[in-house]
Design a protein around this motif. Sequence first.
Motif, PDB file in Angstrom:
ATOM      1  N   VAL A  35      62.851   9.856  39.080  1.00 46.84           N
ATOM      2  CA  VAL A  35      62.750  11.301  39.208  1.00 46.84           C
ATOM      3  C   VAL A  35      61.780  11.799  38.145  1.00 46.84           C
ATOM      4  CG1 VAL A  35      63.995  13.492  39.155  1.00 46.84           C
ATOM      5  CG2 VAL A  35      65.111  11.435  40.065  1.00 46.84           C
ATOM      6  N   ALA A  36      60.784  12.566  38.568  1.00 43.83           N
ATOM      7  CA  ALA A  36      59.815  13.158  37.648  1.00 43.83           C
ATOM      8  C   ALA A  36      59.904  14.668  37.777  1.00 43.83           C
ATOM      9  CB  ALA A  36      58.403  12.678  37.987  1.00 43.83           C
ATOM     10  N   LEU A  37      59.805  15.358  36.646  1.00 41.95           N
ATOM     11  CA  LEU A  37      59.862  16.809  36.703  1.00 41.95           C
ATOM     12  C   LEU A  37      59.127  17.425  35.535  1.00 41.95           C
ATOM     13  CD1 LEU A  37      62.852  18.351  35.048  1.00 41.95           C
ATOM     14  CD2 LEU A  37      62.981  15.911  35.483  1.00 41.95           C
ATOM     15  N   VAL A  38      58.716  18.656  35.762  1.00 43.16           N
ATOM     16  CA  VAL A  38      58.215  19.505  34.688  1.00 43.16           C
ATOM     17  C   VAL A  38      59.216  20.634  34.584  1.00 43.16           C
ATOM     18  CG1 VAL A  38      56.352  20.997  33.902  1.00 43.16           C
ATOM     19  CG2 VAL A  38      55.817  18.876  35.140  1.00 43.16           C
ATOM     20  N   ASN A  39      60.064  20.562  33.549  1.00 43.21           N
ATOM     21  CA  ASN A  39      61.102  21.572  33.348  1.00 43.21           C
ATOM     22  C   ASN A  39      60.420  22.840  32.870  1.00 43.21           C
ATOM     23  OD1 ASN A  39      63.297  23.141  32.212  1.00 43.21           O
ATOM     24  ND2 ASN A  39      64.506  21.280  32.258  1.00 43.21           N
ATOM     25  N   VAL A  46      62.114  24.167  37.587  1.00 44.45           N
ATOM     26  CA  VAL A  46      60.958  23.282  37.480  1.00 44.45           C
ATOM     27  C   VAL A  46      59.673  23.945  37.948  1.00 44.45           C
ATOM     28  CG1 VAL A  46      62.339  21.174  37.705  1.00 44.45           C
ATOM     29  CG2 VAL A  46      61.380  22.226  39.763  1.00 44.45           C
ATOM     30  N   GLY A  47      58.576  23.469  37.366  1.00 41.00           N
ATOM     31  CA  GLY A  47      57.247  23.804  37.858  1.00 41.00           C
ATOM     32  C   GLY A  47      56.873  22.864  38.992  1.00 41.00           C
ATOM     33  N   CYS A  73      66.437  31.729  43.532  1.00 40.05           N
ATOM     34  CA  CYS A  73      65.657  31.045  44.580  1.00 40.05           C
ATOM     35  C   CYS A  73      65.700  31.848  45.866  1.00 40.05           C
ATOM     36  CB  CYS A  73      66.190  29.634  44.808  1.00 40.05           C
ATOM     37  SG  CYS A  73      65.705  28.471  43.534  1.00 40.05           S
ATOM     38  N   ALA A  74      66.852  32.474  46.143  1.00 38.57           N
ATOM     39  CA  ALA A  74      66.971  33.304  47.340  1.00 38.57           C
ATOM     40  C   ALA A  74      65.966  34.454  47.299  1.00 38.57           C
ATOM     41  CB  ALA A  74      68.393  33.849  47.474  1.00 38.57           C
ATOM     42  N   ASP A  75      65.793  35.059  46.128  1.00 41.09           N
ATOM     43  CA  ASP A  75      64.840  36.164  45.986  1.00 41.09           C
ATOM     44  C   ASP A  75      63.407  35.710  46.221  1.00 41.09           C
ATOM     45  OD1 ASP A  75      66.914  37.923  45.206  1.00 41.09           O
ATOM     46  OD2 ASP A  75      66.640  37.430  43.080  1.00 41.09           O
ATOM     47  N   LEU A  76      63.087  34.498  45.744  1.00 43.56           N
ATOM     48  CA  LEU A  76      61.708  34.009  45.760  1.00 43.56           C
ATOM     49  C   LEU A  76      61.388  33.090  46.937  1.00 43.56           C
ATOM     50  CD1 LEU A  76      61.436  33.055  41.980  1.00 43.56           C
ATOM     51  CD2 LEU A  76      60.553  35.127  43.090  1.00 43.56           C
ATOM     52  N   GLY A  77      62.418  32.610  47.622  1.00 38.49           N
ATOM     53  CA  GLY A  77      62.196  31.570  48.624  1.00 38.49           C
ATOM     54  C   GLY A  77      61.746  30.276  47.969  1.00 38.49           C
ATOM     55  N   ALA A  78      62.202  30.045  46.742  1.00 39.77           N
ATOM     56  CA  ALA A  78      61.774  28.884  45.964  1.00 39.77           C
ATOM     57  C   ALA A  78      62.408  27.606  46.509  1.00 39.77           C
ATOM     58  CB  ALA A  78      62.153  29.076  44.500  1.00 39.77           C
ATOM     59  N   PRO A  79      61.660  26.497  46.491  1.00 36.52           N
ATOM     60  CA  PRO A  79      62.167  25.230  47.018  1.00 36.52           C
ATOM     61  C   PRO A  79      63.145  24.553  46.056  1.00 36.52           C
ATOM     62  CG  PRO A  79      60.009  24.890  46.079  1.00 36.52           C
ATOM     63  CD  PRO A  79      60.280  26.373  45.994  1.00 36.52           C
ATOM     64  N   ILE A  80      63.943  23.639  46.612  1.00 40.25           N
ATOM     65  CA  ILE A  80      64.948  22.919  45.826  1.00 40.25           C
ATOM     66  C   ILE A  80      64.869  21.437  46.177  1.00 40.25           C
ATOM     67  CG2 ILE A  80      67.415  22.659  45.351  1.00 40.25           C
ATOM     68  CD1 ILE A  80      67.759  25.614  46.162  1.00 40.25           C
ATOM     69  N   GLY A  87      56.702  24.156  42.155  1.00 37.48           N
ATOM     70  CA  GLY A  87      57.429  25.325  41.682  1.00 37.48           C
ATOM     71  C   GLY A  87      56.694  26.615  41.869  1.00 37.48           C
ATOM     72  N   PRO A  88      57.355  27.658  41.464  1.00 40.28           N
ATOM     73  CA  PRO A  88      58.656  27.580  40.815  1.00 40.28           C
ATOM     74  C   PRO A  88      59.736  27.150  41.803  1.00 40.28           C
ATOM     75  CG  PRO A  88      58.144  29.865  41.255  1.00 40.28           C
ATOM     76  CD  PRO A  88      56.932  29.061  41.652  1.00 40.28           C
ATOM     77  N   GLY A  89      60.673  26.347  41.298  1.00 39.13           N
ATOM     78  CA  GLY A  89      61.765  25.868  42.131  1.00 39.13           C
ATOM     79  C   GLY A  89      62.843  25.264  41.265  1.00 39.13           C
TER      80      GLY A  89
END
Length: 153
Positions: free
Chosen positions: A127-131, A8-9, A62-69, A25-27
């Motif tokens: 739930v709202a998202l930008v895939n 997601v963005g 995500c581990a590489d980027l520290g991206a949120p979840i 995002g990115p996440g």
Amino acid sequence: MRAVVQRVGQASVTVEGRTVGAVEGPGLLVLLGVTHDDTEAYAQRLAERIWNLRIMDDERSCADLGAPILVVSQFTLYADTRKGRRPGWSAAAPRPVSEPLVEAFVAALRGLGATVETGEFGAMMQVALVNDGPVTVVMDQPPLAPTGPERDR
């Protein structure tokens, strides 16, 4: 355990008009379902797999980027639609089983270093998202490798 993982963005979850969890995002947005025979070990393994899943830009995780979840519990992932017009829910674990396992999954992600937001267990959520991509992956946690005497069978 079953997870629908979306890159997601941005993503958010609201309950009764208030935002209870959101990521920029990115996440990833992870919709997580639990079935009757799932365990904390399954939750740990699935968390590790998702944290290290190389579906972010440039084949990073995500581990590489520290991206949120953002993790949202969703029992409907275990809907049985093989017969009739009304889904059956018998494969979804009841709250006393599933809620602690969703919490264990979230704790496992946090233990790996993830920034994790969540929905509200059992609530009616929007739930709202930008895939981003769009990238959507369905993951079923396979049984863990046997240990001890079971391994030798």
